[in-house]
Enzyme design. Structure first.
Site, PDB file in Angstrom:
ATOM      1  N   SER A  94       8.879   5.518  16.570  1.00  0.00           N
ATOM      2  CA  SER A  94       7.634   4.909  17.144  1.00  0.00           C
ATOM      3  C   SER A  94       8.115   4.431  18.631  1.00  0.00           C
ATOM      4  CB  SER A  94       7.216   3.983  16.361  1.00  0.00           C
ATOM      5  OG  SER A  94       6.792   4.190  14.988  1.00  0.00           O
ATOM      6  N   CYS A 113      -0.921  -3.399  14.959  1.00  0.00           N
ATOM      7  CA  CYS A 113      -0.756  -3.187  13.776  1.00  0.00           C
ATOM      8  C   CYS A 113      -1.146  -4.364  12.850  1.00  0.00           C
ATOM      9  CB  CYS A 113       1.038  -2.911  13.575  1.00  0.00           C
ATOM     10  SG  CYS A 113       1.665  -2.141  11.803  1.00  0.00           S
ATOM     11  N   CYS A 123       4.681  -5.558  15.943  1.00  0.00           N
ATOM     12  CA  CYS A 123       3.712  -4.628  17.009  1.00  0.00           C
ATOM     13  C   CYS A 123       2.390  -5.307  17.174  1.00  0.00           C
ATOM     14  CB  CYS A 123       3.813  -3.263  16.456  1.00  0.00           C
ATOM     15  SG  CYS A 123       5.371  -2.487  16.338  1.00  0.00           S
ATOM     16  N   GLU A 163       0.653  -1.174   0.126  1.00  0.00           N
ATOM     17  CA  GLU A 163       0.040  -0.080  -0.012  1.00  0.00           C
ATOM     18  C   GLU A 163       0.856   1.331   0.023  1.00  0.00           C
ATOM     19  OE1 GLU A 163      -2.883   0.420   3.135  1.00  0.00           O
ATOM     20  OE2 GLU A 163      -3.116  -1.738   3.175  1.00  0.00           O
ATOM     21  N   HIS A 206       5.343   5.229  21.352  1.00  0.00           N
ATOM     22  CA  HIS A 206       4.008   4.706  21.874  1.00  0.00           C
ATOM     23  C   HIS A 206       4.046   4.219  23.378  1.00  0.00           C
ATOM     24  CE1 HIS A 206       3.510   4.597  17.420  1.00  0.00           C
ATOM     25  NE2 HIS A 206       3.964   3.501  17.277  1.00  0.00           N
ATOM     26  N   CYS A 227       3.259   8.587   1.427  1.00  0.00           N
ATOM     27  CA  CYS A 227       3.628   7.548   2.276  1.00  0.00           C
ATOM     28  C   CYS A 227       3.798   6.116   1.594  1.00  0.00           C
ATOM     29  CB  CYS A 227       2.520   7.441   3.584  1.00  0.00           C
ATOM     30  SG  CYS A 227       2.828   6.127   4.464  1.00  0.00           S
ATOM     31  N   CYS A 265      -4.241   2.103   8.162  1.00  0.00           N
ATOM     32  CA  CYS A 265      -2.722   1.603   7.812  1.00  0.00           C
ATOM     33  C   CYS A 265      -2.842   0.138   7.656  1.00  0.00           C
ATOM     34  CB  CYS A 265      -1.691   1.946   8.964  1.00  0.00           C
ATOM     35  SG  CYS A 265      -2.095   3.247   9.986  1.00  0.00           S
ATOM     36  N   CYS A 298       5.894  -7.339   7.674  1.00  0.00           N
ATOM     37  CA  CYS A 298       6.800  -6.878   8.790  1.00  0.00           C
ATOM     38  C   CYS A 298       7.050  -7.905   9.781  1.00  0.00           C
ATOM     39  CB  CYS A 298       6.099  -5.603   9.330  1.00  0.00           C
ATOM     40  SG  CYS A 298       7.267  -4.630  10.527  1.00  0.00           S
ATOM     41  N   ASN A 340      -5.712   3.732  14.688  1.00  0.00           N
ATOM     42  CA  ASN A 340      -6.750   3.335  14.020  1.00  0.00           C
ATOM     43  C   ASN A 340      -7.204   1.903  14.291  1.00  0.00           C
ATOM     44  OD1 ASN A 340      -7.031   5.327  11.884  1.00  0.00           O
ATOM     45  ND2 ASN A 340      -4.912   4.747  11.232  1.00  0.00           N
TER      46      ASN A 340
HETATM   47  N1  SAH Z   1       8.045   0.460  11.054  1.00  0.00           N
HETATM   48  C1  SAH Z   1       8.084   1.692  11.108  1.00  0.00           C
HETATM   49  C2  SAH Z   1       7.034   2.472  10.164  1.00  0.00           C
HETATM   50  C3  SAH Z   1       5.785   1.883   9.805  1.00  0.00           C
HETATM   51  S1  SAH Z   1       4.654   2.218  10.682  1.00  0.00           S
HETATM   52  C4  SAH Z   1       7.832   2.072  12.653  1.00  0.00           C
HETATM   53  O1  SAH Z   1       7.413   1.209  13.533  1.00  0.00           O
HETATM   54  O2  SAH Z   1       7.757   3.448  12.667  1.00  0.00           O
HETATM   55  C5  SAH Z   1       4.438   3.811  10.705  1.00  0.00           C
HETATM   56  C6  SAH Z   1       3.574   4.164  12.146  1.00  0.00           C
HETATM   57  O3  SAH Z   1       2.272   3.736  12.118  1.00  0.00           O
HETATM   58  C7  SAH Z   1       4.090   3.849  13.241  1.00  0.00           C
HETATM   59  O4  SAH Z   1       4.375   4.535  14.320  1.00  0.00           O
HETATM   60  C8  SAH Z   1       3.145   2.491  13.585  1.00  0.00           C
HETATM   61  O5  SAH Z   1       3.530   2.308  14.904  1.00  0.00           O
HETATM   62  C9  SAH Z   1       1.864   3.196  13.469  1.00  0.00           C
HETATM   63  N2  SAH Z   1       0.878   2.432  13.187  1.00  0.00           N
HETATM   64  C10 SAH Z   1       0.711   1.070  13.260  1.00  0.00           C
HETATM   65  N3  SAH Z   1      -0.329   0.544  13.231  1.00  0.00           N
HETATM   66  C11 SAH Z   1      -1.222   1.641  13.541  1.00  0.00           C
HETATM   67  C12 SAH Z   1      -2.441   1.714  13.988  1.00  0.00           C
HETATM   68  N4  SAH Z   1      -3.423   0.554  13.863  1.00  0.00           N
HETATM   69  N5  SAH Z   1      -2.858   3.003  14.097  1.00  0.00           N
HETATM   70  C13 SAH Z   1      -2.319   3.938  14.087  1.00  0.00           C
HETATM   71  N6  SAH Z   1      -0.654   3.839  13.985  1.00  0.00           N
HETATM   72  C14 SAH Z   1      -0.302   2.749  13.724  1.00  0.00           C
END
Ligand code: SAH
Length: 342
Positions: free
Chosen positions: A213, A118, A115, A91, A215, A104, A332, A111, A289
């Site tokens: 990231s 995600c 996480c 995507e 969090h 983006c 995402c 991946c 999200n």
């Molecule tokens: N792997 C990298 C980049 C990809 S994810 C990273 O971890 O930064 C980009 C961002 O989206 C990251 O901060 C990730 O934690 C966040 N992300 C993933 N799933 C998400 C969701 N469901 N809602 C909001 N942010 C999310």
């Protein structure tokens, strides 16, 4: 096997042309055609017919297939699902901001960082994207929208620093004058915190924006959301961020997805503020999200505002990320997940 020219740097293309007995100055011409969106040698009208047919025998210019586009009537955001030639899909998102058009992009199909909130983690890593596949997301979107892209964020599916070699090739190629001519300061790479690679990227690409990231305000909370925190504890991560800032003289962005009941309490905000004190940073709060498979949901707006206020009161620069494309539901990584999980 034919060489996919989209993966090559100008230098590599020069060597390729020399291996065909051709003049190396042709490399820049071909490179520039590719980044203007050419996907056949026929289109390269400033090359001789002979050279074009020779190239067609030994080389190719692969391109992504657009499988699906979701368009937001509200704000012009477009989400793309691209098919790769091995059946995987990825995507990318086109967004219109006041400061310019932004794309983006994904860095991997899937991946392996795991996480828990995600969508991209659900089926693990399929494979790394090549430098060409990363660039092609931008090239295809420029072609499809007819708009020039001014900013790139590597925040789609995948952990870019887990695919460092291809990422580096991609960054150099889009930065080339004859490529997309994108300034390094217009590019943001987001990582879950792979410390050794964070220090490498500081040395190799000091002008790039790094987003980390986070969090969570501590390892207990972070380890429930992000398995990587077991390998790289938060004090080491923040130390690496300080080193990155010192090396590059640039501010770091911390991303903080607000997950209801997991990392969004007042105490979490207080602790985060004290951990970040003295670090030249900006915190980007993102209400999560919802990904139905994960069971997590996003913090409500009023609680997100409260979290932001606590950070602000403690002198931390913070914004809540504006949600674009809220009328095109797939969050995402979810277009891809719905497609086939690859
Ligand atoms: N792997 C990298 C980049 C990809 S994810 C990273 O971890 O930064 C980009 C961002 O989206 C990251 O901060 C990730 O934690 C966040 N992300 C993933 N799933 C998400 C969701 N469901 N809602 C909001 N942010 C999310």
């Amino acid at each position: 096997m034919k060489t996919n020219l989209k993966n090559l740097s100008i230098k590599e293309m020069e060597r390729f042309l020399e291996s065909l007995g051709e003049k190396k100055f042709r490399a820049k011409q071909i490179f520039s055609w590719i980044y203007k969106g050419a996907d056949s040698f026929e289109e390269m009208t400033d090359l001789s017919k002979d050279l074009r047919s020779k190239l067609a025998e030994d080389a190719e210019i692969k391109k992504l297939n657009i499988l699906k586009v979701q368009n937001s009537e509200k704000d012009g955001t477009r989400k793309y699902l691209f098919g790769l030639d091995d059946g995987n899909s990825i995507e990318a998102v086109f967004m219109k901001y006041k400061f310019g058009n932004t794309v983006c992009i994904s860095s991997q199909a899937g991946c392996r960082m795991g996480c828990s909130f995600c969508a991209s983690a659900i089926n693990g890593l399929q494979r790394n994207l090549t430098a060409g596949e990363m660039a092609d997301q931008i090239i295809s979107i420029e072609k499809d929208t007819g708009e020039k892209i001014g900013n790139v964020v590597v925040m789609g599916t995948g952990e870019p620093l887990d695919n460092y070699e291809n990422l580096s090739g991609f960054l150099r190629n889009i930065h080339e004058k004859d490529g997309l001519n994108l300034g390094m300061r217009s590019i943001t790479v987001s990582t879950c915190g792979l410390i050794p690679k964070m220090l490498e990227i500081a040395a190799d690409f000091p002008q790039i924006n790094l987003a980390v990231s986070l969090h969570a305000p501590n390892d207990t909370v972070r380890s429930k959301l992000m398995p990587i925190s077991k390998r790289y504890p938060m004090n080491e991560l923040l130390e690496a961020c300080r080193q990155h800032i010192e090396k590059t003289s640039r501010r770091i962005t911390f991303e903080y997805a607000l997950v209801k009941g997991a990392n969004d309490s007042d105490g979490n905000a207080e602790e985060l503020a004290s951990k970040l004190r003295g670090i030249n940073c900006h915190v980007n709060l993102i209400p999560l999200n919802r990904v139905s498979e994960t069971g997590f949901s996003g913090t409500e707006r009023k609680d997100a505002d409260r979290f932001r206020e606590i950070l602000e009161r403690r002198g931390i620069q913070v914004t809540i990320r504006r949600e674009l494309g809220s009328d095109i539901d797939a969050a995402c990584g979810q277009l891809r997940l719905k497609n086939n999980g690859n």
